[in-house]
Design a protein around this motif. Structure first.
Motif, PDB file in Angstrom:
ATOM      1  N   UNK A  50       0.826  -1.203   0.000  1.00  0.00           N
ATOM      2  CA  UNK A  50       0.000   0.000   0.000  1.00  0.00           C
ATOM      3  C   UNK A  50       0.864   1.257   0.000  1.00  0.00           C
ATOM      4  N   UNK A  51       1.985   1.223   0.698  1.00  0.00           N
ATOM      5  CA  UNK A  51       2.899   2.367   0.711  1.00  0.00           C
ATOM      6  C   UNK A  51       3.419   2.635  -0.693  1.00  0.00           C
ATOM      7  N   UNK A  52       3.867   1.578  -1.385  1.00  0.00           N
ATOM      8  CA  UNK A  52       4.380   1.733  -2.743  1.00  0.00           C
ATOM      9  C   UNK A  52       3.280   2.224  -3.678  1.00  0.00           C
ATOM     10  N   UNK A  53       2.100   1.657  -3.561  1.00  0.00           N
ATOM     11  CA  UNK A  53       0.978   2.075  -4.392  1.00  0.00           C
ATOM     12  C   UNK A  53       0.642   3.546  -4.149  1.00  0.00           C
ATOM     13  N   UNK A  54       0.607   3.950  -2.899  1.00  0.00           N
ATOM     14  CA  UNK A  54       0.306   5.339  -2.560  1.00  0.00           C
ATOM     15  C   UNK A  54       1.353   6.283  -3.150  1.00  0.00           C
ATOM     16  N   UNK A  55       2.624   5.908  -3.046  1.00  0.00           N
ATOM     17  CA  UNK A  55       3.691   6.756  -3.610  1.00  0.00           C
ATOM     18  C   UNK A  55       3.568   6.861  -5.122  1.00  0.00           C
ATOM     19  N   UNK A  56       3.214   5.763  -5.784  1.00  0.00           N
ATOM     20  CA  UNK A  56       3.053   5.796  -7.241  1.00  0.00           C
ATOM     21  C   UNK A  56       1.888   6.689  -7.646  1.00  0.00           C
ATOM     22  N   UNK A  57       0.769   6.594  -6.939  1.00  0.00           N
ATOM     23  CA  UNK A  57      -0.392   7.431  -7.248  1.00  0.00           C
ATOM     24  C   UNK A  57      -0.054   8.898  -7.046  1.00  0.00           C
ATOM     25  N   UNK A  58       0.621   9.226  -5.974  1.00  0.00           N
ATOM     26  CA  UNK A  58       1.007  10.617  -5.715  1.00  0.00           C
ATOM     27  C   UNK A  58       1.941  11.114  -6.812  1.00  0.00           C
ATOM     28  N   UNK A  59       2.893  10.267  -7.213  1.00  0.00           N
ATOM     29  CA  UNK A  59       3.821  10.649  -8.260  1.00  0.00           C
ATOM     30  C   UNK A  59       3.076  10.908  -9.575  1.00  0.00           C
ATOM     31  N   UNK A  60       2.120  10.053  -9.922  1.00  0.00           N
ATOM     32  CA  UNK A  60       1.345  10.243 -11.146  1.00  0.00           C
ATOM     33  C   UNK A  60       0.490  11.500 -11.079  1.00  0.00           C
ATOM     34  N   UNK A  61      -0.102  11.775  -9.943  1.00  0.00           N
ATOM     35  CA  UNK A  61      -0.913  12.980  -9.794  1.00  0.00           C
ATOM     36  C   UNK A  61      -0.057  14.233  -9.929  1.00  0.00           C
ATOM     37  N   UNK A  62       1.103  14.213  -9.299  1.00  0.00           N
ATOM     38  CA  UNK A  62       1.997  15.366  -9.397  1.00  0.00           C
ATOM     39  C   UNK A  62       2.518  15.526 -10.819  1.00  0.00           C
ATOM     40  N   UNK A  63       2.833  14.443 -11.476  1.00  0.00           N
ATOM     41  CA  UNK A  63       3.314  14.495 -12.855  1.00  0.00           C
ATOM     42  C   UNK A  63       2.240  15.090 -13.755  1.00  0.00           C
ATOM     43  N   UNK A  64       0.988  14.686 -13.561  1.00  0.00           N
ATOM     44  CA  UNK A  64      -0.108  15.198 -14.372  1.00  0.00           C
ATOM     45  C   UNK A  64      -0.358  16.676 -14.065  1.00  0.00           C
ATOM     46  N   UNK A  65      -0.207  17.069 -12.833  1.00  0.00           N
ATOM     47  CA  UNK A  65      -0.433  18.454 -12.433  1.00  0.00           C
ATOM     48  C   UNK A  65       0.598  19.385 -13.056  1.00  0.00           C
ATOM     49  N   UNK A  66       1.852  18.958 -13.130  1.00  0.00           N
ATOM     50  CA  UNK A  66       2.923  19.807 -13.633  1.00  0.00           C
ATOM     51  C   UNK A  66       3.283  19.521 -15.086  1.00  0.00           C
ATOM     52  N   UNK A  67       2.490  18.704 -15.767  1.00  0.00           N
ATOM     53  CA  UNK A  67       2.719  18.421 -17.178  1.00  0.00           C
ATOM     54  C   UNK A  67       2.448  19.698 -17.989  1.00  0.00           C
ATOM     55  N   UNK A  68       3.325  20.072 -18.929  1.00  0.00           N
ATOM     56  CA  UNK A  68       3.200  21.355 -19.644  1.00  0.00           C
ATOM     57  C   UNK A  68       2.600  21.181 -21.038  1.00  0.00           C
ATOM     58  N   UNK A  69       1.934  20.112 -21.328  1.00  0.00           N
ATOM     59  CA  UNK A  69       1.333  19.935 -22.663  1.00  0.00           C
ATOM     60  C   UNK A  69       0.038  20.633 -22.778  1.00  0.00           C
TER      61      UNK A  69
END
Length: 69
Positions: A50-69
């Motif tokens: 669950x820790x790994x899954x949570x970190x991956x979801x947070x990383x994907x959300x942050x990546x999508x938030x700061x994506x410049x496309x």
């Protein structure tokens, strides 16, 4: 457990029965401790997943938030 007081008192008056009960209790204690260890190990593994899954979801959300496309 689950036995009335008179039944436990009667079984302790005989030495052979008492020794057999001690052996059974010891075997049950070993089984419950090994089962407890397995459950704790599984819980630790699930917590790690669950820790790994949570970190991956947070990383994907942050990546999508700061994506410049």
């Amino acid at each position: 457990m689950g036995q009335c007081h008179s039944a436990s008192a009667a079984s302790t008056s005989r030495g052979d029965d008492h020794e057999e009960e001690e052996e059974v209790r010891f075997e049950e204690d070993e089984e419950t401790s090994s089962m407890k260890k397995r459950c704790l190990s599984m819980a630790k593994e699930q917590r790690s997943r669950f820790y790994i899954l949570r970190r991956c979801v947070i990383m994907l959300l942050c990546w999508q938030k700061y994506d410049k496309h």
